[in-house]
Write a protein that holds these residues in place. Structure first.
Motif, PDB file in Angstrom:
ATOM      1  N   SER A   1       1.002  -1.195   0.070  1.00 46.55           N
ATOM      2  CA  SER A   1       0.087   0.095  -0.139  1.00 46.55           C
ATOM      3  C   SER A   1       0.932   1.379  -0.030  1.00 46.55           C
ATOM      4  N   LEU A   2       0.705   1.766  -0.974  1.00 45.39           N
ATOM      5  CA  LEU A   2       1.536   3.499  -1.149  1.00 45.39           C
ATOM      6  C   LEU A   2       0.400   4.410  -1.482  1.00 45.39           C
TER       7      LEU A   2
ATOM      8  N   LEU B   1      -2.079  -4.577  -4.742  1.00 50.56           N
ATOM      9  CA  LEU B   1      -1.242  -3.110  -4.956  1.00 50.56           C
ATOM     10  C   LEU B   1      -2.200  -1.946  -4.957  1.00 50.56           C
ATOM     11  N   LEU B   2      -2.055  -1.080  -4.093  1.00 51.24           N
ATOM     12  CA  LEU B   2      -2.850   0.012  -3.648  1.00 51.24           C
ATOM     13  C   LEU B   2      -1.901   1.355  -4.050  1.00 51.24           C
ATOM     14  N   LEU B   3      -2.260   1.890  -5.144  1.00 52.47           N
ATOM     15  CA  LEU B   3      -1.654   3.185  -5.519  1.00 52.47           C
ATOM     16  C   LEU B   3      -2.541   4.361  -5.444  1.00 52.47           C
TER      17      LEU B   3
ATOM     18  N   LEU C   1      -5.635  -4.268  -8.046  1.00 52.23           N
ATOM     19  CA  LEU C   1      -4.772  -3.146  -8.649  1.00 52.23           C
ATOM     20  C   LEU C   1      -5.997  -1.882  -8.378  1.00 52.23           C
ATOM     21  N   ASP C   2      -5.253  -0.862  -7.556  1.00 53.18           N
ATOM     22  CA  ASP C   2      -6.242   0.440  -7.056  1.00 53.18           C
ATOM     23  C   ASP C   2      -5.399   1.746  -7.472  1.00 53.18           C
ATOM     24  N   VAL C   3      -5.888   2.190  -8.908  1.00 50.85           N
ATOM     25  CA  VAL C   3      -4.802   3.495  -9.186  1.00 50.85           C
ATOM     26  C   VAL C   3      -5.929   4.539  -9.393  1.00 50.85           C
TER      27      VAL C   3
ATOM     28  N   SER D   1      -9.493  -0.661 -10.070  1.00 48.52           N
ATOM     29  CA  SER D   1     -10.183   0.583  -9.545  1.00 48.52           C
ATOM     30  C   SER D   1      -9.308   1.724 -10.182  1.00 48.52           C
ATOM     31  N   ALA D   2     -10.151   2.636 -11.123  1.00 49.35           N
ATOM     32  CA  ALA D   2      -9.125   3.411 -11.958  1.00 49.35           C
ATOM     33  C   ALA D   2      -9.970   4.797 -12.096  1.00 49.35           C
ATOM     34  N   GLU D   3     -11.055   5.033 -11.251  1.00 46.94           N
ATOM     35  CA  GLU D   3     -11.787   6.079 -11.160  1.00 46.94           C
ATOM     36  C   GLU D   3     -11.161   7.405 -10.844  1.00 46.94           C
TER      37      GLU D   3
END
Length: 125
Positions: free
Chosen positions: A32-33, A53-55, A76-78, A100-102
Motif C-alpha cells: 500500500s502506497l 497493489l494500492l496506489l 490494482l487500485d490506481v 479501480s481506476a476512477e
C-alpha cells in the motif's frame, strides 16, 4: 532494509514523492502506497508474489511498467491519480479480478466502462 520475509508493506500517507524504487521483496503479498505524492514506482516486477497493489491518491501519470509482470496480482487500485490511459496488457492478466481506476483524466475510456466491473474493463482493454 531486508524485506525477504515481509508479506505486507504499508507506506500510505507518508508524503513519499517523485519516483520510488521498491526493494526486492519476494514474499510480499500486499503493498500500500496510497495517499502520497508518488509519480512512478520502479521495481514492482521483483515482487512476484504480490496480489494487492494500492496506489490510489498519488500523482501517477501512468500505471507503473512492473505491474504487467505481476502474474498473481488480484487487486490494482490506481484511483485519483493523473493517469490518462490504462495499458491494454491489463486485460490479459488472468488473476486480476479488481481494477479501480476512477478519478483519472482518461478520455479514451467511458466512465461507465470504468465503473462497470473488472470483466467489462478487461474486455475493453
Amino acid at each position: 532494509v531486508a524485506l525477504a520475509q515481509c508479506k505486507v508493506l504499508e507506506l500510505s500517507q507518508n508524503k513519499l514523492a517523485g519516483v520510488i524504487v521498491i526493494p526486492e521483496a519476494p514474499m510480499l503479498d500486499t503493498l500500500s502506497l496510497a495517499f502520497n505524492q508518488i509519480q512512478d514506482a520502479e521495481g514492482l516486477e521483483m515482487c512476484e508474489m504480490l496480489t494487492v497493489l494500492l496506489l490510489h491518491n498519488n500523482r501517477l501519470r501512468h500505471v507503473p511498467e512492473g505491474v504487467i509482470a505481476l502474474r498473481r496480482l488480484v487487486t490494482l487500485d490506481v484511483q485519483n491519480n493523473e493517469i490518462s490511459m490504462l495499458p491494454p496488457q491489463l486485460g490479459l492478466m488472468g488473476s486480476l479480478t479488481r481494477i479501480s481506476a476512477e478519478g483519472n483524466p482518461m478520455r479514451s475510456i467511458r466512465p461507465e466502462v470504468l465503473r462497470g466491473g473488472v470483466q467489462k474493463l478487461k474486455k475493453y482493454l
